[in-house]
Design a protein around this motif. Sequence first.
Motif, PDB file in Angstrom:
ATOM      1  N   ALA A   1       0.839  -1.134  -0.098  1.00  0.00           N
ATOM      2  CA  ALA A   1       0.201   0.116  -0.037  1.00  0.00           C
ATOM      3  C   ALA A   1       0.752   1.294   0.094  1.00  0.00           C
ATOM      4  CB  ALA A   1      -0.926   0.107   1.188  1.00  0.00           C
ATOM      5  N   VAL A   2       0.358   2.194  -0.430  1.00  0.00           N
ATOM      6  CA  VAL A   2       0.930   3.561  -0.372  1.00  0.00           C
ATOM      7  C   VAL A   2      -0.284   4.482   0.328  1.00  0.00           C
ATOM      8  CG1 VAL A   2       2.055   5.636  -1.503  1.00  0.00           C
ATOM      9  CG2 VAL A   2       2.093   3.056  -2.521  1.00  0.00           C
ATOM     10  N   SER A   3       0.226   5.143   1.226  1.00  0.00           N
ATOM     11  CA  SER A   3      -0.828   6.226   2.051  1.00  0.00           C
ATOM     12  C   SER A   3      -0.283   7.476   2.094  1.00  0.00           C
ATOM     13  CB  SER A   3      -0.885   5.709   3.603  1.00  0.00           C
ATOM     14  OG  SER A   3       0.279   5.689   4.299  1.00  0.00           O
ATOM     15  N   LEU A   4      -1.406   8.413   1.994  1.00  0.00           N
ATOM     16  CA  LEU A   4      -1.100   9.906   2.112  1.00  0.00           C
ATOM     17  C   LEU A   4      -2.177  10.503   2.692  1.00  0.00           C
ATOM     18  CD1 LEU A   4      -1.730  10.943  -1.434  1.00  0.00           C
ATOM     19  CD2 LEU A   4      -2.070   8.689  -0.666  1.00  0.00           C
ATOM     20  N   PRO A   5      -1.919  11.838   3.021  1.00  0.00           N
ATOM     21  CA  PRO A   5      -3.096  12.416   3.848  1.00  0.00           C
ATOM     22  C   PRO A   5      -4.340  12.589   3.012  1.00  0.00           C
ATOM     23  CG  PRO A   5      -0.873  13.673   4.105  1.00  0.00           C
ATOM     24  CD  PRO A   5      -0.838  12.674   3.085  1.00  0.00           C
ATOM     25  N   ALA A   6      -5.524  12.621   3.493  1.00  0.00           N
ATOM     26  CA  ALA A   6      -6.877  12.416   2.958  1.00  0.00           C
ATOM     27  C   ALA A   6      -6.972  13.373   1.880  1.00  0.00           C
ATOM     28  CB  ALA A   6      -7.821  12.394   4.192  1.00  0.00           C
ATOM     29  N   GLY A   7      -6.729  14.795   2.222  1.00  0.00           N
ATOM     30  CA  GLY A   7      -7.078  15.537   1.270  1.00  0.00           C
ATOM     31  C   GLY A   7      -6.469  15.631  -0.104  1.00  0.00           C
ATOM     32  N   ALA A   8      -4.888  15.119  -0.016  1.00  0.00           N
ATOM     33  CA  ALA A   8      -3.964  14.867  -0.882  1.00  0.00           C
ATOM     34  C   ALA A   8      -4.416  13.648  -1.649  1.00  0.00           C
ATOM     35  CB  ALA A   8      -2.540  14.745  -0.570  1.00  0.00           C
ATOM     36  N   ALA A   9      -4.875  12.787  -1.089  1.00  0.00           N
ATOM     37  CA  ALA A   9      -5.246  11.343  -1.762  1.00  0.00           C
ATOM     38  C   ALA A   9      -6.554  11.571  -2.303  1.00  0.00           C
ATOM     39  CB  ALA A   9      -5.782  10.326  -0.519  1.00  0.00           C
ATOM     40  N   ALA A  10      -7.383  12.244  -1.774  1.00  0.00           N
ATOM     41  CA  ALA A  10      -8.788  12.757  -2.961  1.00  0.00           C
ATOM     42  C   ALA A  10      -8.529  13.435  -4.306  1.00  0.00           C
ATOM     43  CB  ALA A  10      -9.611  13.566  -1.927  1.00  0.00           C
ATOM     44  N   ARG A  11      -7.385  14.282  -4.022  1.00  0.00           N
ATOM     45  CA  ARG A  11      -7.006  15.028  -5.367  1.00  0.00           C
ATOM     46  C   ARG A  11      -6.195  14.057  -6.216  1.00  0.00           C
ATOM     47  NH1 ARG A  11      -5.367  18.934  -1.445  1.00  0.00           N
ATOM     48  NH2 ARG A  11      -3.175  18.143  -1.426  1.00  0.00           N
ATOM     49  N   ALA A  12      -5.418  13.203  -5.699  1.00  0.00           N
ATOM     50  CA  ALA A  12      -4.882  12.153  -6.620  1.00  0.00           C
ATOM     51  C   ALA A  12      -5.665  11.297  -7.312  1.00  0.00           C
ATOM     52  CB  ALA A  12      -3.870  11.291  -5.705  1.00  0.00           C
ATOM     53  N   LEU A  13      -6.754  10.835  -6.637  1.00  0.00           N
ATOM     54  CA  LEU A  13      -7.683   9.837  -7.042  1.00  0.00           C
ATOM     55  C   LEU A  13      -8.556  10.554  -8.228  1.00  0.00           C
ATOM     56  CD1 LEU A  13      -7.413   7.979  -4.619  1.00  0.00           C
ATOM     57  CD2 LEU A  13      -9.698   7.598  -4.527  1.00  0.00           C
TER      58      LEU A  13
ATOM     59  N   SER B   1       5.119  12.972   3.932  1.00  0.00           N
ATOM     60  CA  SER B   1       3.667  12.729   4.072  1.00  0.00           C
ATOM     61  C   SER B   1       3.293  11.557   3.152  1.00  0.00           C
ATOM     62  CB  SER B   1       2.948  13.867   3.796  1.00  0.00           C
ATOM     63  OG  SER B   1       2.764  14.241   2.538  1.00  0.00           O
ATOM     64  N   LEU B   2       4.009  11.295   2.400  1.00  0.00           N
ATOM     65  CA  LEU B   2       3.817   9.697   1.484  1.00  0.00           C
ATOM     66  C   LEU B   2       4.499   8.609   2.192  1.00  0.00           C
ATOM     67  CD1 LEU B   2       2.414   9.171  -1.031  1.00  0.00           C
ATOM     68  CD2 LEU B   2       4.392   9.155  -2.412  1.00  0.00           C
ATOM     69  N   ARG B   3       3.874   7.645   2.452  1.00  0.00           N
ATOM     70  CA  ARG B   3       4.435   6.392   3.229  1.00  0.00           C
ATOM     71  C   ARG B   3       4.123   5.128   2.383  1.00  0.00           C
ATOM     72  NH1 ARG B   3       2.001   8.075   9.189  1.00  0.00           N
ATOM     73  NH2 ARG B   3       2.887  10.415   9.188  1.00  0.00           N
ATOM     74  N   PHE B   4       4.912   4.206   2.535  1.00  0.00           N
ATOM     75  CA  PHE B   4       4.915   2.899   1.640  1.00  0.00           C
ATOM     76  C   PHE B   4       4.750   1.846   2.892  1.00  0.00           C
ATOM     77  CE2 PHE B   4       5.626   4.756  -2.254  1.00  0.00           C
ATOM     78  CZ  PHE B   4       6.343   5.790  -1.811  1.00  0.00           C
ATOM     79  N   HIS B   5       3.979   1.136   2.632  1.00  0.00           N
ATOM     80  CA  HIS B   5       3.511  -0.029   3.411  1.00  0.00           C
ATOM     81  C   HIS B   5       3.770  -1.432   2.600  1.00  0.00           C
ATOM     82  CE1 HIS B   5       0.971   2.511   6.115  1.00  0.00           C
ATOM     83  NE2 HIS B   5       0.795   3.060   4.812  1.00  0.00           N
ATOM     84  N   GLY B   6       5.012  -1.898   2.785  1.00  0.00           N
ATOM     85  CA  GLY B   6       5.502  -3.050   1.949  1.00  0.00           C
ATOM     86  C   GLY B   6       5.911  -4.435   2.832  1.00  0.00           C
ATOM     87  N   GLU B   7       6.794  -5.128   2.479  1.00  0.00           N
ATOM     88  CA  GLU B   7       7.077  -6.156   3.254  1.00  0.00           C
ATOM     89  C   GLU B   7       7.579  -5.983   4.713  1.00  0.00           C
ATOM     90  OE1 GLU B   7       7.727 -10.532   3.714  1.00  0.00           O
ATOM     91  OE2 GLU B   7       7.334  -9.615   1.713  1.00  0.00           O
ATOM     92  N   GLY B   8       7.235  -6.555   5.439  1.00  0.00           N
ATOM     93  CA  GLY B   8       7.275  -6.350   7.101  1.00  0.00           C
ATOM     94  C   GLY B   8       6.420  -5.102   7.681  1.00  0.00           C
ATOM     95  N   GLY B   9       5.303  -4.591   6.762  1.00  0.00           N
ATOM     96  CA  GLY B   9       4.480  -3.864   7.338  1.00  0.00           C
ATOM     97  C   GLY B   9       3.252  -4.023   7.400  1.00  0.00           C
ATOM     98  N   TYR B  10       2.268  -3.194   7.952  1.00  0.00           N
ATOM     99  CA  TYR B  10       0.867  -3.463   8.154  1.00  0.00           C
ATOM    100  C   TYR B  10      -0.153  -2.579   7.572  1.00  0.00           C
ATOM    101  CZ  TYR B  10       1.450  -1.142  12.581  1.00  0.00           C
ATOM    102  OH  TYR B  10       1.752   0.051  13.357  1.00  0.00           O
TER     103      TYR B  10
ATOM    104  N   PRO C   1      -3.221  -2.322  -9.025  1.00  0.00           N
ATOM    105  CA  PRO C   1      -2.397  -1.826  -9.975  1.00  0.00           C
ATOM    106  C   PRO C   1      -0.913  -1.908  -9.420  1.00  0.00           C
ATOM    107  CG  PRO C   1      -3.411   0.094  -8.407  1.00  0.00           C
ATOM    108  CD  PRO C   1      -4.123  -1.357  -8.259  1.00  0.00           C
ATOM    109  N   GLU C   2      -0.071  -1.636 -10.299  1.00  0.00           N
ATOM    110  CA  GLU C   2       1.178  -1.825 -10.065  1.00  0.00           C
ATOM    111  C   GLU C   2       1.678  -0.373  -9.328  1.00  0.00           C
ATOM    112  OE1 GLU C   2       3.132  -4.327 -10.350  1.00  0.00           O
ATOM    113  OE2 GLU C   2       1.665  -5.464 -11.183  1.00  0.00           O
ATOM    114  N   VAL C   3       2.597  -0.474  -8.385  1.00  0.00           N
ATOM    115  CA  VAL C   3       3.176   1.036  -7.757  1.00  0.00           C
ATOM    116  C   VAL C   3       3.449   1.845  -8.816  1.00  0.00           C
ATOM    117  CG1 VAL C   3       5.413  -0.022  -7.275  1.00  0.00           C
ATOM    118  CG2 VAL C   3       4.211   1.970  -5.645  1.00  0.00           C
ATOM    119  N   GLU C   4       4.469   1.314  -9.665  1.00  0.00           N
ATOM    120  CA  GLU C   4       4.813   2.546 -10.793  1.00  0.00           C
ATOM    121  C   GLU C   4       3.634   3.115 -11.467  1.00  0.00           C
ATOM    122  OE1 GLU C   4       7.542  -0.908 -10.732  1.00  0.00           O
ATOM    123  OE2 GLU C   4       5.572  -0.732 -10.590  1.00  0.00           O
ATOM    124  N   ALA C   5       2.379   2.495 -11.426  1.00  0.00           N
ATOM    125  CA  ALA C   5       1.292   3.186 -12.261  1.00  0.00           C
ATOM    126  C   ALA C   5       0.625   4.341 -11.472  1.00  0.00           C
ATOM    127  CB  ALA C   5       0.346   2.235 -12.495  1.00  0.00           C
ATOM    128  N   VAL C   6       0.919   4.423 -10.158  1.00  0.00           N
ATOM    129  CA  VAL C   6       0.073   5.451  -9.367  1.00  0.00           C
ATOM    130  C   VAL C   6       1.170   6.554  -8.761  1.00  0.00           C
ATOM    131  CG1 VAL C   6      -2.013   3.884  -8.877  1.00  0.00           C
ATOM    132  CG2 VAL C   6       0.088   3.967  -7.346  1.00  0.00           C
TER     133      VAL C   6
END
Length: 259
Positions: free
Chosen positions: A113-125, A170-179, A234-239
């Motif tokens: 997963a890739v997480s970011l602040p809610a307002g920024a995420a809404a704009r990205a979507l 503010s952009l965070r990545f949840h990969g192997e070893g994350g939750y 989706p692949e992470v490169e796409a977003v």
Amino acid sequence: MREILGRRLQRLRDRFQSLRPDPGRSGTPSALLDAALVCATTWQWPVLPGVGRSATDGSRCACPDPDCVVPGAHPFDPGLLGATTDPRMVAWWWTNRPTAPVLMATGGTAPCAVSLPAGAAARALVRLDAQGMRLGPVVATPTRWSLLVAPYSLERLGELLYAKDHVPSSLRFHGEGGYLLLPPSAASSGGQVRWEREPGPQTQPQQRKQQQRQAQPQSTTGPEPRGAVNLWLPEVEAVVDALVEASSGAPGGGSRLAY
């Protein structure tokens, strides 16, 4: 598809009914157990219960850290390595801790997963939708949204980020070893976790990609259980470009890698 999932979930409910606490005593809904069982058995996502809130002070985490920054919403006992897709273990956990948050161990064969602040995420979507990009599930809390993507390695992520001029903190990545905290858990910042975009089935091209990943020699996943549903990711490169741009002006606060 909803009817198939509904019938499967009802069979799971019936199977574990004898293990569950009496509703009159617990006073808690079955939504968390139902969600954990769907994640583990239908989607094959390894899950485990979060530590939850203190029984004496609902504003504090039940872990020993008095200054816990994500109260209730992290692994403790069991630890992250205990995450499983075994429905018997999942039922036992939430039978004994019916209000525990649902956590997914990210990476490996499970989504990242890739997480970011809610307002920024809404704009990205909005931007990604305008580009015609098909997105996967999006998990939302009142403060942050998380876009689920296909599994990636830390090496692959490192190469991807190295090519960027700037990656906001503010952009965070949840990969192997994350939750990742999943619906309908209580969010650590207050409110409830929900699906901004619900999971949907894969297309044929991504099914082939997943089969190729599972056929690699280092894979130990084996065949998928009967009844498992392949979800679109989706692949992470796409977003990542849209997420970097949208989160550039958002407040920081936290590492780029979230565990």
